[in-house]
Enzyme design. Structure first.
Site: not given
Ligand code: PEP
Length: 247
Positions: A7, A9, A93, A95, A161, A167, A206
């Site tokens: 992803n 982003k 997601h 976000e 998630e 992040g 992460s």
């Molecule tokens: C994500 O964008 O879904 C995500 C899990 O980001 P990160 O791996 O940076 O935590």
């Protein structure tokens, strides 16, 4: 089936995306039973689709609107994603939910629209730290999963998630992932019976090549949704290789 998705982003420009795809393709060997996908921003979907063509890497969008066309300035339809070469689309997601107010009601419509255009949706669910600390993790996930009751069964990837792990560099503990993935597995069975057991459940939050091997050993973890670490083709290749090795 296991699946690992990058992803990106709101990152990458055209030349960076092209360089990533070329570097990734040079060392990527697909393996049956394991998919690799990239979810670039809208402006780079076609670019990535062209560069990824023939490599086996699948292209995913990061969001879409449920209406097929019309006066919806700033939105992108499922048909437009298909036309740009997408295989699937991320939906819900954290976000989108927390920064842009994505609702479960819209997600029901988006899931149905994705299926109409033969796109594979990746439905993201997860609790905030406040909800976890208050002991509501499973209630929150139960509520988020109820959209699948409204849609009925269809092709799907589920991504767990935890919002507090996205992040932040704070990955969930294997015990926490185990509890939630077993819960989601049972919920999918309750909601869709046999069809529910076909749904791969990814972990996201992460993920790096240093922690992913351990995460992939947790029961019912069938791949990952990866943000930060997926911007580096060498790291993403490692994550894909670790997923293939866990088959
Ligand atoms: C994500 O964008 O879904 C995500 C899990 O980001 P990160 O791996 O940076 O935590």
């Amino acid at each position: 089936m296991k699946i690992v998705i990058a992803n990106w982003k709101m990152n990458m420009l055209g030349r960076e995306a092209a360089a990533f795809c070329e570097a990734f393709k040079a060392d990527y060997t697909p393996k049956a039973g394991c998919e690799a996908g990239i979810a670039p921003p809208f402006t780079l979907l076609r670019e990535v689709a062209v560069h990824a063509a023939g490599s086996g890497v699948k292209v995913f969008a990061q969001n879409a609107y449920f209406e097929p066309k019309g006066a919806f300035t700033g939105e992108i339809s499922m048909g437009q994603l298909k036309d740009a070469g997408c295989h699937g689309v991320l939906l819900g997601h954290s976000e989108r939910r927390h920064v842009f107010g994505e609702s479960d009601e819209n997600l029901v419509k988006k899931l149905k629209a994705a299926w109409e255009y033969e796109l594979l949706p990746v439905l993201c669910i997860g609790e905030t730290l406040t909800q976890r600390d208050a002991g509501f993790t499973l209630d929150v996930l139960h509520k988020q999963l109820e959209v699948l009751n409204a849609t009925g069964p269809g092709p799907l990837v589920l991504a767990y998630e935890p919002v507090w792990a996205i992040g932040t560099g704070r990955v969930a503990e294997p015990m926490q992932i185990e509890e939630v993935h077993a819960f989601i597995h049972d919920e999918l069975w309750r909601l869709w019976s046999d069809r529910g057991l076909e749904v791969p459940i990814q972990y996201g939050g992460s993920v790096t090549p240093d922690n992913f091997e351990g995460i992939l050993k947790v029961p019912f973890v069938a791949g990952g949704l990866v943000g930060g670490a997926s911007l580096d083709p060498a790291k993403f290749l490692k994550l894909v290789g670790q997923t293939q090795a866990s088959l």
